[in-house]
Every structure is written in C-alpha cells, then in structure tokens.
Design an enzyme around this catalytic site. Structure first.
Site, PDB file in Angstrom:
ATOM      1  CE  LYS A 249      35.909  76.877  51.316  1.00 52.83           C
ATOM      2  NZ  LYS A 249      36.691  76.416  50.145  1.00 52.83           N
ATOM      3  CG  ASP A 254      38.406  71.186  52.208  1.00 55.36           C
ATOM      4  OD1 ASP A 254      37.730  70.167  52.441  1.00 55.36           O
ATOM      5  OD2 ASP A 254      38.517  71.698  51.085  1.00 55.36           O
ATOM      6  CE  LYS A 261      41.070  70.115  50.065  1.00 52.25           C
ATOM      7  NZ  LYS A 261      40.911  70.647  48.692  1.00 52.25           N
ATOM      8  CG  ASP A 272      39.284  75.791  52.188  1.00 48.95           C
ATOM      9  OD1 ASP A 272      39.419  76.665  51.313  1.00 48.95           O
ATOM     10  OD2 ASP A 272      38.538  74.804  52.048  1.00 48.95           O
ATOM     11  CG  ASP A 331      38.131  68.848  47.867  1.00 47.98           C
ATOM     12  OD1 ASP A 331      38.093  69.500  48.936  1.00 47.98           O
ATOM     13  OD2 ASP A 331      39.122  68.878  47.101  1.00 47.98           O
ATOM     14  CD  GLU A 333      35.106  72.510  50.923  1.00 46.73           C
ATOM     15  OE1 GLU A 333      35.734  73.563  51.152  1.00 46.73           O
ATOM     16  OE2 GLU A 333      35.447  71.711  50.025  1.00 46.73           O
ATOM     17  NE  ARG A 335      31.609  74.533  44.469  1.00 42.19           N
ATOM     18  CZ  ARG A 335      32.326  74.247  43.375  1.00 42.19           C
ATOM     19  NH1 ARG A 335      31.710  73.882  42.268  1.00 42.19           N
ATOM     20  NH2 ARG A 335      33.643  74.339  43.400  1.00 42.19           N
TER      21      ARG A 335
END
Length: 484
Positions: A249, A254, A261, A272, A331, A333, A335
């Site tokens: 990933k 993010d 967030k 991230d 959020d 995201e 996956r």
C-alpha cells in the site's frame, strides 16, 4: 557510515569496541590494561548481559584511549546485531571518526550482523536540516570490524544489501508529502534500483482506467497528484520456479478524504506508504544480493485528498476484478488500493503466493501497540514461514484469525461488499475485504504494519522516526523458503 573489514587490529585505534558474552571477561586487551578494565567493569556492574554496555578510558598517551564493552548475552548473531546498534547509538555524535570493533573469534554471520546493526542504527534523515549543531552532527563515520572469519565478506554482502533496502524504505517514509507523491515515488525508487537487473513496469492513470481499476482510482480522484502502479520484477530463480508477489500500500499522504482525519497528528500520514516502501526496499535488497528466487514487488501509489472531485461516502466503485464496493468511509482507502493491485498482479503475472503489506488500520495499533505487526493468511504453512522469518529477522508478527462470521460483516445491501465493517474487529474485517480479491488456489498473507513503520522512540537498530519495518522479514522469508 562506512564499513570496512580487517584481518588484524590497527595499532592506532583511539576507540576500541569489544563484545562480551554473559559471565565472560573481555578478550583482546593489552596485558597492561586487562586488570584496569576488569576492575572498572566490576565497578559498573557490567556482566555482559544482552543490551548492556560500559566504557573505560585508558591512561594512554598513544594508541587506544577508550574501550567500549558491549554485552551480547549468549552470543547468537541477533545479539551481535543489537550490540552493533548499541555501539552506533552511543558514539554517533560523541565518538571518534573511526571506531574499531575487534570481533576476532566471532563467526562470520555474527560479525556481519554486528556491522549491519551499527550501519542501520547510524542512519539519519538530514536532507532538510540546513543547520546541524555540533551536538547533532554525526561524528562516527567509519567502523572497522576486525574479523578472522574466512567468509565474513560474503556474509556482509547479504547484510549490506538488506541495510541498503532499509535505507530506501526509511527515506521514502521520512520524505515530506510535498516531495514524495506517486510520480516522485516512482522516480526515486527506479533511480535507487537502477543497474540492479530489475524489470520495471509503471502504469499511469489512463492505463489503470482502461484496466478497470475503479477502486484505486476512486481513492486518487480527489488529488491533483496522479496515481501510479510501480512493479519491480526479479528473475533470480529457475525459469520454472513459482513466482511470489509482494504488494504494498502506497498512500503517499492520507487526509482521510471526505471522511477527513482530525488535524492533530495528521502530519504523520506521510508514512501511510510504509507498505510500498517496505516492498521497494525488499526488492532492492533481493536484487542487490542476487537472490535465487523469482519475486515481483507491486506498489499501488495514490494520494488521498478531499477536493470537489473527491470520492464520497456512499459511492459505489467497480474494482478491476469486477466486484463492486460501497464506499462507507473514504478513510478506509488502503484496501481499495490493494485490491486492484492484487488483481492486476494475478492477471498479469500469475503468482503462486502473495504477501501484501500495509499501514492499514488503527485497530491494529489498539491490538498490538508498536511492538508487532499483525499477520493474516489463508494458508497455515505460509503463515508459519512468515512468522519464523519475523522472529529470525527481528520484524515480529502475531497471527490473527479469519472466519466467515467476520466476512459477513462487510456484506453490502446495494453492492457486493462495503469497504468497512463495524468498529469491532476492524483489522480482521479489513483483511477479510482483501481476501475476497485473492484467486482460488493462490496462497496469501496480509501484514498490517500500521504501528511499526514509524517509531516515537529509539530501537535497537533504528533511531526515532522511520524504521524500515518489513524489509528484513521479507528478505529473510525469501532466503529461508524460496532459495533453498
């Protein structure tokens, strides 16, 4: 830090490091210094316990003036790695430019891990420091390892490759998000691996759109930075040997998107992309040491931003696999990025097994804190191989369950699935989501490393900040299970 090896100890070593096993006396000292050092150690209650250290200053006008004793406990090679890290931590900004570590009588694997621990612990990200004070500036520049082991250089070659991979992964995680975004990630990684013999594939947004990667592109659509897929393939094994895919990933920043967030701590979300960074570092390591295995590393790279075109909670996207996803929380995201990357590598390269890595869920930090990553797998043998590689490398993991009961929690009323389930079991439902995109017969493991790629405190072989977690376990997994 420069690492060199010598068969004999230099006579002008101002700082000398010695490894001491539990209950043993330090060896390698001049006769006139032995009693002085032994007495000083007794006063400091140093007994060679793993992780301990002591210093003795000698009244010598010439030659060695400072002796650093490093406890290695029972003396396995992991203990020597930790001792090397302790040496670098102690002397990084308060030592002589050159330090000599006399490891005569120590096997090659332990000597190499000692050097690797020192090199890894000395890594610092100073790219944006314009004023380094004297206290901050590293003074420890070279480590000379004295070894009489015949194959120490060969052992170091493998450790140096891993250390280089860690350096790349750490640098990627540490870079600020205005500097590291999908396109620049590709540029930096391809430059870092240039000349190592890796086959490089890069997909841009039009290519991904043609392939139907609606989930990954949905995450990216709120950003002015275009998404990318980066694939690095290493063909080091036999032509008919099975292929292993590493999928990371790579959310270079993010915000959470529309499901934004909280402001406090959002700056941390530059890392991230830690899963993609670990895959990039592992591929560099494997290629640098010419691993005898066939591996492909795939990195899904996006930025998750909340503009007027951003994905909304309630949207439905169609993944490359054809399955549809109701986006409940923008959020969640990672996956969505992984599912399309996994589908792509299966269609294009048909791997026998897949290991994905992602800073996926805050729930994993609730479960395990910052001591271990979480492991999920559809194959018990693969899971045990990865757990064993984690124990051997120091990148520790703990296995979590997968079950039909959890899988049902992500069923959607209007699409094939939702991208989040209820609050409870958040890391498990995230893994169940990814599992739906793994083809029948493909072995798969998912590493949720949310609590591991960045540390707020020093570790044995890293300073506060980016850890490079994931590189060592992947390299060890390949060495132990695919190269035999």
């Amino acid at each position: 830090m420069k690492i060199t090896f010598a068969a004999t100890r230099p006579t002008d070593a101002a700082v000398l490091a010695l490894a001491v096993r539990k209950g043993a006396e330090p060896a390698g000292l001049a006769a006139e210094h032995q009693a002085l050092v032994t007495g000083a150690l007794s006063g400091q209650r140093f007994e060679g316990e793993l992780g301990t250290s002591a210093e003795v200053f000698l009244p010598a006008a010439q030659g060695t003036q400072r002796v650093v004793l490093l406890g290695v406990g029972s003396g396995d090679d992991a203990a020597y790695e930790r001792a090397g890290g302790a040496l670098a931590a102690k002397l990084l900004t308060a030592g002589a430019p050159t330090v000599v570590a006399d490891l005569s009588g120590v096997d090659a694997a332990s000597a190499a891990r000692f050097a690797a621990g020192a090199s890894q612990r000395s890594w610092r990200f100073d790219e944006y420091r314009t004023r380094l004070t004297a206290k901050q500036k590293p003074t420890f520049e070279e480590l000379v390892v004295v070894s009489d082991a015949n194959d120490v250089e060969a052992a170091w070659h493998g450790r140096d490759a891993v250390t280089r991979g860690l350096g790349l992964a750490r640098t990627l995680a540490a870079l600020p998000p205005n500097i590291l975004y999908p396109e620049s990630f590709v540029e930096r990684v391809t430059a870092a691996v240039d000349g190592l013999g890796l086959d490089v594939t890069v997909l841009d947004e039009p290519q991904m759109r043609e392939l139907g990667m609606g989930a990954l592109l949905g995450v990216s659509q709120g950003s002015r930075r275009e998404a990318r897929i980066l694939a690095l393939k290493w063909n080091g094994g036999a032509a008919d040997a099975p292929l292993t895919a590493l999928v990371g990933k790579g959310v270079t920043f993010d915000t959470g998107g529309i499901s934004i967030k909280p402001a406090a701590g959002m700056e941390d979300m530059k890392w991230d992309m830690g899963g993609a960074g670990a895959v990039a570092g592992a591929m560099l390591s494997l290629a640098a040491r010419k691993a005898k295995a066939n591996i492909i590393g795939v990195m899904g790279l996006v930025e998750n931003m909340p503009d007027g075109n951003a994905q909304r909670p309630g949207d439905v996207v169609t993944t490359m696999s054809g399955q549809t996803v109701e986006v409940i929380n923008t959020d969640a995201e990672g996956r969505l990025v992984l599912c399309d990357a996994i589908t792509w590598v299966q269609r294009e390269h048909k791997p026998a097994q897949i290991i994905d890595l992602a800073t996926l869920t805050g729930a994993m930090i609730v479960s395990l804190g910052n001591e271990m990553g979480g492991l999920f797998a559809n194959d018990d043998a693969l899971a045990e191989q990865i757990l064993a590689a984690g124990r051997a490398s120091g990148d520790l993991l703990w296995r979590f369950p997968l079950a039909d009961g959890y899988d049902k929690l992500i069923d959607s009323a209007i699409a094939d699935m939702k991208n989040v389930g209820p609050r409870g079991g958040g890391s498990i439902t995230a893994a169940q989501f990814i599992k739906r995109f793994v083809d029948e017969g493909v072995k798969w493991a998912h590493l949720d490393i949310a609590g591991m790629v960045w540390s707020e405190k020093d570790g044995a072989t890293w300073g506060k900040g980016a850890t490079g977690y994931g590189v060592r376990v992947l390299d060890r997994f390949v060495a132990d299970n695919l190269e035999g």
